[in-house]
Motif scaffolding. Structure first.
Motif, PDB file in Angstrom:
ATOM      1  N   HIS A  72      -5.722   2.844  -6.708  1.00 52.27           N
ATOM      2  CA  HIS A  72      -6.654   3.115  -5.323  1.00 52.27           C
ATOM      3  C   HIS A  72      -8.162   3.123  -5.735  1.00 52.27           C
ATOM      4  O   HIS A  72      -9.158   2.782  -5.437  1.00 52.27           O
TER       5      HIS A  72
ATOM      6  N   HIS B 156      -7.958  -3.287   1.777  1.00 49.66           N
ATOM      7  CA  HIS B 156      -7.412  -2.212   1.074  1.00 49.66           C
ATOM      8  C   HIS B 156      -6.085  -2.758   0.513  1.00 49.66           C
ATOM      9  O   HIS B 156      -5.841  -2.649  -0.692  1.00 49.66           O
TER      10      HIS B 156
ATOM     11  N   SER C 185      -9.342  -0.414  -6.635  1.00 54.10           N
ATOM     12  CA  SER C 185      -9.332  -0.940  -5.544  1.00 54.10           C
ATOM     13  C   SER C 185     -10.459  -0.508  -4.730  1.00 54.10           C
ATOM     14  O   SER C 185     -11.188  -1.322  -3.860  1.00 54.10           O
TER      15      SER C 185
ATOM     16  N   ASP D 198       0.896  -1.094   0.145  1.00 49.11           N
ATOM     17  CA  ASP D 198      -0.023   0.119  -0.037  1.00 49.11           C
ATOM     18  C   ASP D 198       1.015   1.452   0.005  1.00 49.11           C
ATOM     19  O   ASP D 198       0.578   2.228  -0.624  1.00 49.11           O
TER      20      ASP D 198
ATOM     21  N   ASN E 202      -5.456  -3.380  -3.597  1.00 50.79           N
ATOM     22  CA  ASN E 202      -4.565  -2.573  -4.221  1.00 50.79           C
ATOM     23  C   ASN E 202      -3.297  -3.577  -5.011  1.00 50.79           C
ATOM     24  O   ASN E 202      -3.102  -3.065  -6.127  1.00 50.79           O
TER      25      ASN E 202
END
Ligand code: NAD
Ligand code: ZN
Length: 353
Positions: A255, A269, A258, A188, A273
């Motif tokens: 993002h 998350h 995602s 991330d 991603n």
């Protein structure tokens, strides 16, 4: 920005001293929101400085935070304590940190959390809130948003009152993180850097943080000579710098897409991603090739076929969520993004995942 921060292995021991002067009175408790992965882990829990009417609430990080969950927590805190709390302390990953930020805001702002999803809708300062990350990568510890899934949208409460008043960065707390999760949440951070550094919103402020975080990520994920402690320390600082970088620019294609996966399928998350970024060579050629090398080096297998068998209306839901994040697309592609990013383009990308 976060106004106070301490860094160092073992600095979690300072939590009691740090918050003591912020206690309003003995009836105004500190509320500790703690990832339930630490339940029964005395190494961590015995060091949480409970006193007077302080309360420890274990929270599951299995699902990402919802606006309704924030409202329930706020109600529970108000019902359990006569006085407004002295502060909220979040101990955990991005999920718990975001909940802590949102609860601190909603204790002083009327109505429901969903009404504050957006930019600068919070009018009253939050109560004192402290963040203690136990996994590195999201940058939630430093950001001015708390990402929440509401009844209509997945969108953060972005405001000047959202950032923590105090952060404690103790890399030792990340000792127990499982390897796959370490990679997903670490990526991330890597993806924050790529999207910030390759975006049209880039400026000297975000570039300086983004480049540092990118360098650290390369070292952490590609250099086998680091000790575990060095890698933990560096990843905690990469997360911080990556978060600072996107604070003054924006994230991008991975993002936006995602968020669509997460809204429809509940994909978390970090892993979401990664699943998306793996297919974004045309947007971020160098970043994606580095990502693939890191994935190989750490022997990470990403889930395949997530979108196989989805119906057209389900693709539409994901595409609508992704397209609604206009600043992300404008950052990634530029002002004319709508000419490039069509619904059929997004559908064909989702179909690969
Ligand atoms: P997380 O908080 O969801 O935690 C992931 C898993 O790791 C959980 O199972 C958790 O229990 C476990 N875990 C955490 N610390 C551990 C430890 N020390 N030992 C063992 N297990 C541990 O993961 P995350 O990736 O940090 O956070 C994701 C969330 O962050 C999402 O909800 C996302 O929307 C949010 N986010 C927020 C921002 C922001 O700026 N506010 C930015 C990016 C992501
Ligand atoms: Zn992110």
């Amino acid at each position: 920005m976060v106004s106070r921060v301490v860094f160092g292995r073992g600095s979690f021991n300072q939590l009691g001293d740090i918050i003591a002067p912020k206690r309003l009175n003995t009836k105004a408790p500190f509320i500790f929101l703690v990832d339930d992965v630490f339940k029964g882990n005395s190494e961590i829990t015995s060091r949480i400085p409970l006193a007077y009417d302080d309360q420890l609430l274990y929270i599951s990080a299995e699902n990402e935070p919802k606006t309704s969950q924030v409202d329930e927590l706020v109600e529970q805190i108000i019902l359990n304590h006569k006085d407004r709390p002295s502060g909220i302390i979040g101990i955990g990953g991005g999920t718990i940190l975001d909940l802590a930020k949102a609860v601190a805001i909603m204790l002083t702002n009327e109505g429901e959390a969903k009404n504050y999803q957006g930019w600068d809708l919070v009018k009253t300062p939050a109560i004192y809130h402290v963040g203690v990350p136990t996994i590195s990568g999201t940058g939630s510890e430093v950001s001015r948003t708390t990402v929440l899934t509401g009844p209509e949208k997945k969108l953060g409460i972005n405001s000047d009152y959202t950032p923590f008043d105090q952060v404690i960065l103790d890399p030792e707390l990340t000792n127990g993180v499982p390897k796959d999760q370490w990679f997903y949440t670490g990526m991330d951070c890597f993806i924050h850097c790529i999207e910030s550094l390759n975006g049209t919103y880039l400026n000297a402020f975000s570039q300086s943080y983004g480049e540092k975080a990118y360098e650290l990520c390369k070292e952490i994920f590609m250099d086998a000579s680091l000790t575990q402690a060095e890698a933990q320390d560096k990843l905690m600082m990469a997360s911080w710098h990556g978060g600072m970088s996107i604070a003054y620019s924006q994230v991008g294609v991975a993002h936006a897409m995602s968020y669509g996966l997460s809204y429809l399928l509940g994909t978390k998350h970090g892993i979401g991603n990664c699943i998306v970024f793996d297919h974004l060579e045309e947007f971020y050629p160098e970043g994606v090739s580095m990502f693939k090398a890191m994935k190989k080096k750490h022997n990470i297998q990403l889930p395949q076929g997530l979108c196989a068998g989805l119906h057209d209306d389900e693709f539409d839901i994901m595409i609508n969520v992704a397209l609604s994040l206009e600043p992300l697309w404008e950052n990634a592609i530029g002002k004319t993004w709508k000419q490039v990013i069509t619904r059929s383009k997004l559908k064909s990308l989702y179909q690969k995942m």
